[in-house]
Motif scaffolding. Structure first.
Motif, short mmCIF file in Angstrom:
data_model
loop_
_atom_site.label_atom_id
_atom_site.label_comp_id
_atom_site.label_asym_id
_atom_site.label_seq_id
_atom_site.Cartn_x
_atom_site.Cartn_y
_atom_site.Cartn_z
N VAL A 159 0.85 -1.20 0.00
CA VAL A 159 0.00 0.00 0.00
C VAL A 159 0.89 1.24 0.00
N ALA A 160 0.81 1.99 -1.10
CA ALA A 160 1.79 3.05 -1.36
C ALA A 160 1.26 4.46 -1.16
N LYS A 161 0.11 4.60 -0.49
CA LYS A 161 -0.42 5.97 -0.30
C LYS A 161 0.62 6.81 0.43
N THR A 162 0.78 8.03 -0.02
CA THR A 162 1.73 9.03 0.47
C THR A 162 3.19 8.72 0.10
N ARG A 163 3.47 7.57 -0.47
CA ARG A 163 4.86 7.25 -0.83
C ARG A 163 5.13 7.74 -2.26
N SER A 164 6.39 8.04 -2.52
CA SER A 164 6.74 8.58 -3.84
C SER A 164 6.87 7.47 -4.88
N ALA A 165 6.86 7.88 -6.14
CA ALA A 165 7.08 6.92 -7.23
C ALA A 165 8.44 6.25 -7.06
N GLU A 166 9.43 6.98 -6.58
CA GLU A 166 10.77 6.40 -6.40
C GLU A 166 10.75 5.30 -5.35
N GLU A 167 9.96 5.53 -4.27
CA GLU A 167 9.87 4.48 -3.24
C GLU A 167 9.18 3.23 -3.79
N VAL A 168 8.16 3.45 -4.61
CA VAL A 168 7.48 2.30 -5.21
C VAL A 168 8.43 1.59 -6.17
#
Ligand SMILES: *Cc1c(COP(=O)(O)O)cnc(C)c1O
Length: 241
Positions: free
Chosen positions: A35-44
């Motif tokens: 679950v990537a809410k609030t995370r950046s594209a780079e973190e994903v």
């Protein structure tokens, strides 16, 4: 030295593995949705590089920006946020799964708006297990009727049920709550075509073990994978449009 994403993903996979073993289940049958809410594209991207395949998003604008930055990756996108009629077209066009459908109108719109060139949208019905006024989701008693309607719609494939139970730190209380989703699915399954109720989307960072013990097939994990989120009101948390 492995990078942070690799370490975190391994830790979460180990939790899933241990919980599955304890429950006598095959860990390979449990899908991890990061679950990537609030995370950046780079973190994903880093997490995908470490091996994550399924990405869950709550906020549409935020998700679209990340998807645009990550088109080169073979990610499977799950919409797990609050769903309203004005978002169905984008969800139908841009996601592979949606876990938060709780009304006939939304099902009809998603089906009609699913582009013909794409596979049917994979759908879970969200159940409001604890009848909490603050949460979306169907009453358990209303699920059978909506499931019957969902299987008639050509743009969708009904896969199962999703819940966001009342938070608790007590494993027995967590299990009791999650068990009700499993029992509901068990009751529903014989009334539906094969496969339409095989998914139990439940279990987050704090109740992963309880969810797997109760039969979760798709766990949705944010914090344990990406670290703590910024407090509400900062980053993209405020976006509800
Ligand atoms: C944020 C969120 C999660 C992940 O929660 P964590 O506690 O960070 O693991 C799972 N499901 C839904 C619907 C969410 O909104």
């Amino acid at each position: 030295m492995p990078d942070a994403a690799t370490v975190r993903l391994k830790q979460v996979r180990e939790r899933i593995h241990a919980a599955a073993k304890a429950a006598g289940r095959n860990p390979d049958t449990i899908v991890l949705i990061g679950v990537a809410k609030t995370r950046s594209a780079e973190e994903v991207r880093a997490m995908a590089g470490a091996g994550l395949i399924h990405c869950g998003e709550n906020y549409l604008q935020e998700a679209l920006q990340k998807q645009a930055a990550l088109t080169d990756l073979p990610l499977i996108w799950h919409f797990i946020g609050a769903l309203q009629g004005n978002k169905t077209r984008t969800v139908a066009e841009r996601f592979d799964w949606v876990h938060t459908v709780d009304r006939l109108k939304l099902l009809q719109r998603l089906s009609a708006q699913r582009p013909a060139g794409l596979a049917p949208l994979q759908v879970c019905l969200q159940v409001n297990l604890d009848q909490e006024a603050s949460k979306a989701g169907l009453a358990p008693s209303a699920v059978a009727e909506l499931a019957q309607a969902a299987i008639e719609l050509p743009g969708l494939e009904l896969r199962g049920l999703m819940a966001l139970p009342k938070p608790s730190n007590d494993m027995d209380a967590q299990r009791a709550s999650l068990r009700r989703l499993r029992v509901l699915a068990d009751t529903l399954r014989p009334q539906l075509p094969d496969g339409c109720c095989s998914v139990l989307s439940m279990g987050m960072s704090n109740d992963l073990e309880a969810a797997i013990a109760e039969g979760a097939t798709h766990v949705r994990v944010g914090t344990a994978l990406f670290g703590p989120r910024p407090a509400a009101g900062t980053a993209a948390q405020g976006e509800h449009a």
